[in-house]
Design an enzyme around this catalytic site. Structure first.
Site, PDB file in Angstrom:
ATOM      1  N   HIS A   7      19.390  -7.139  50.471  1.00  0.00           N
ATOM      2  CA  HIS A   7      19.320  -8.533  50.018  1.00  0.00           C
ATOM      3  C   HIS A   7      18.002  -8.789  49.269  1.00  0.00           C
ATOM      4  O   HIS A   7      18.002  -9.279  48.142  1.00  0.00           O
ATOM      5  CB  HIS A   7      19.435  -9.450  51.243  1.00  0.00           C
ATOM      6  CG  HIS A   7      19.357 -10.907  50.944  1.00  0.00           C
ATOM      7  ND1 HIS A   7      20.459 -11.727  50.950  1.00  0.00           N
ATOM      8  CD2 HIS A   7      18.303 -11.694  50.620  1.00  0.00           C
ATOM      9  CE1 HIS A   7      20.087 -12.955  50.647  1.00  0.00           C
ATOM     10  NE2 HIS A   7      18.776 -12.973  50.434  1.00  0.00           N
ATOM     11  N   GLU A   8      16.896  -8.396  49.896  1.00  0.00           N
ATOM     12  CA  GLU A   8      15.593  -8.662  49.276  1.00  0.00           C
ATOM     13  C   GLU A   8      15.395  -7.837  48.004  1.00  0.00           C
ATOM     14  O   GLU A   8      14.859  -8.336  47.009  1.00  0.00           O
ATOM     15  CB  GLU A   8      14.451  -8.404  50.266  1.00  0.00           C
ATOM     16  CG  GLU A   8      14.456  -9.307  51.487  1.00  0.00           C
ATOM     17  CD  GLU A   8      14.472 -10.788  51.148  1.00  0.00           C
ATOM     18  OE1 GLU A   8      13.962 -11.174  50.080  1.00  0.00           O
ATOM     19  OE2 GLU A   8      15.017 -11.565  51.948  1.00  0.00           O
TER      20      GLU A   8
ATOM     21  N   HIS B 286      17.064  -9.497  45.085  1.00  0.00           N
ATOM     22  CA  HIS B 286      16.229 -10.536  44.453  1.00  0.00           C
ATOM     23  C   HIS B 286      15.182  -9.888  43.535  1.00  0.00           C
ATOM     24  O   HIS B 286      14.997 -10.289  42.394  1.00  0.00           O
ATOM     25  CB  HIS B 286      15.445 -11.314  45.513  1.00  0.00           C
ATOM     26  CG  HIS B 286      16.251 -12.301  46.293  1.00  0.00           C
ATOM     27  ND1 HIS B 286      17.001 -13.282  45.696  1.00  0.00           N
ATOM     28  CD2 HIS B 286      16.397 -12.479  47.629  1.00  0.00           C
ATOM     29  CE1 HIS B 286      17.571 -14.012  46.639  1.00  0.00           C
ATOM     30  NE2 HIS B 286      17.229 -13.544  47.822  1.00  0.00           N
TER      31      HIS B 286
ATOM     32  N   ASP C 216      18.847 -19.503  49.921  1.00  0.00           N
ATOM     33  CA  ASP C 216      19.005 -19.177  48.499  1.00  0.00           C
ATOM     34  C   ASP C 216      20.031 -20.098  47.858  1.00  0.00           C
ATOM     35  O   ASP C 216      19.831 -20.616  46.768  1.00  0.00           O
ATOM     36  CB  ASP C 216      19.528 -17.742  48.330  1.00  0.00           C
ATOM     37  CG  ASP C 216      18.533 -16.719  48.837  1.00  0.00           C
ATOM     38  OD1 ASP C 216      17.346 -17.048  48.887  1.00  0.00           O
ATOM     39  OD2 ASP C 216      18.967 -15.609  49.169  1.00  0.00           O
TER      40      ASP C 216
HETATM   41 ZN    ZN Z   1      17.536 -14.344  49.676  1.00  0.00          ZN
END
Ligand code: ZN
Length: 430
Positions: free
Chosen positions: A167-168, A171, A260
């Site tokens: 997930h990170e 980004h 988010d």
């Molecule tokens: Zn996030």
């Protein structure tokens, strides 16, 4: 100087801001009368401060009363630098401290945030047993202020850790691959006290007052890239891996993206309703900002149909950006896996390390500016029994009971204790 002038200076038009209040109105009337009584030649200046100038009584703002307005907004780069200089005046700074870099990183912070940051940095320096605050303390304090401190005891399963890492990295990778996005300075999957399981920190290179549509779109794509990476990576896990498809579904849609999604939606709504960046509504404002100096909430003031149409436009923008993020990650799948694996190993990596992987260099060799991990020193003193310091030597505990004076018999009295009682008598006899 009257702080919180809105408490007594609230508009007497009771209908608009909650019912009228006799006592407050009398105070206001008195204040108005007194303000008129000042002799302009005496050199007295009356100041009032408020976060809610819009609720003040109009009579209070007429010429001769509070007739000038000075807005104290969030400080700009020069302002933040000066504020940091004021707050660091009374603490010892190490030679490597560069306040300008900190001022750059803290865009959007107010004076109180900066004071808090300096205090946190000083606490960290003390905790690590140093007598001066260094640059790493300030950078770590900045992260503490925005994300909370690291949560030590959180137990995360390996599977969750993998999802958080992807997930990170989603980004961060999307931000790195886009022209208009802010550079990534740090990625971490260590849980923090303000609820984040991991985060990607962007540091703007320069202060921006205007954002182009392309930049806002880049930000939106960045917000959505975390979930997009989860979908991309964990959707491909089939039932053949020994799990049912239901399990796969609940794994891929984790709740971690809630923040988010909230931010992306707010930004898309701003694009449509405030910034006039949507074809359909051209330059029509669909609402207005309330309480500009407090929370700055945006309330919509348009017809029901327009509201619904605006929502559809918001969804269209988000869907388009989600698609862009997903495509971008699909094209860079190999890098995504590589960086995620590196992040899983290190738990916290810097933007430079990520760029090194993207450019095919060895991430271990980069110069890690801003890495808040000090290699040899742990963040907190370890609390395992073998390293706990021995208690200080000169403290001893008295365990013998001390008798109270009533229980003492004359025989038990020591000569020193008995002496004061006897002395006066002896003196009299003499
Ligand atoms: Zn996030």
């Amino acid at each position: 100087f009257i702080d919180g002038i809105d408490t007594i200076g609230k508009s007497r038009d009771g209908g608009r801001f909650g019912g009228g209040n006799d006592e407050r109105e009398q105070t206001l009337n008195q204040l108005l009368a007194e303000l008129d009584g000042f002799d302009p030649g005496k050199g007295i200046i009356v100041l009032g401060a408020t976060n809610r100038p819009e609720v003040l009584d109009k009579a209070l703002l007429r010429p001769g009363r509070f007739d000038r307005r000075i807005t104290v907004d969030r400080p700009n780069l020069a302002g933040r630098l000066a504020t940091l200089q004021v707050h660091t005046r009374s603490i010892h700074l190490a030679e490597d401290v560069n306040l300008e870099k900190i001022a750059q990183a803290t865009a959007g912070c107010v004076g109180a945030d900066l004071a808090n940051l300096v205090n946190e940095a000083a606490l960290r320096a003390v905790r690590l047993g140093r007598s001066a605050v260094n640059q790493n303390d300030l950078l770590a304090a900045f992260e503490t202020v925005i994300a909370g401190s690291e949560k030590k005891g959180t137990v995360i399963t390996d599977e969750e850790k993998r999802i958080i890492a992807y997930h990170e990295v989603g980004h961060a990778l999307v931000a790195a691959k886009q022209k208009n996005a802010q550079p990534v300075s740090k990625i971490t999957i260590v849980p923090h006290t303000q609820g984040a399981l991991g985060y990607t920190l962007h540091l703007p290179e320069e202060e921006k007052f205007l954002n182009t549509k392309a930049e806002l779109h880049a930000m939106l794509v960045g917000f959505l890239a975390g979930r997009a990476a989860e979908e991309l990576v964990f959707d491909t896990v089939t039932t053949g891996a020994g799990r049912s498809s239901e399990e796969v579904v609940c794994h891929t849609m984790t709740s971690g993206a809630a923040n988010d999604i909230e931010r992306a939606t707010e930004m898309a709504r701003n694009l449509v309703a405030r910034f006039g960046m949507c074809e359909e509504f051209d330059m029509m404002a669909l609402g207005s900002v309330q309480n500009q100096y407090l929370d700055g909430t945006y309330s919509m003031s348009c017809a029901q149909e327009t509201y619904a149409a605006a929502d559809r436009a918001v969804i269209a923008i988000i869907r388009q950006c989600h698609e862009v993020a997903r495509r971008m990650l699909e094209e860079n799948r190999e890098l995504l896996d590589k960086i995620a694996a590196y992040l899983l190993k290190k738990e916290t990596i810097t933007g430079q390390e990520m760029m090194a992987i993207i450019e095919g260099r060895d991430p271990e060799t980069v110069d890690n500016y801003g890495a808040t991990r000090e290699e040899k020193q742990p963040l907190f003193r370890p609390s395992s029994p073998e390293v706990i310091e021995a208690p200080a030597k000169h403290i001893h505990i008295v365990s013998e009971p001390v008798p109270s004076p009533e229980e003492q018999t004359p025989e038990e009295q020591t000569p020193e204790e008995a002496q004061p009682d006897r002395d006066p008598e002896e003196n009299e006899h003499k």
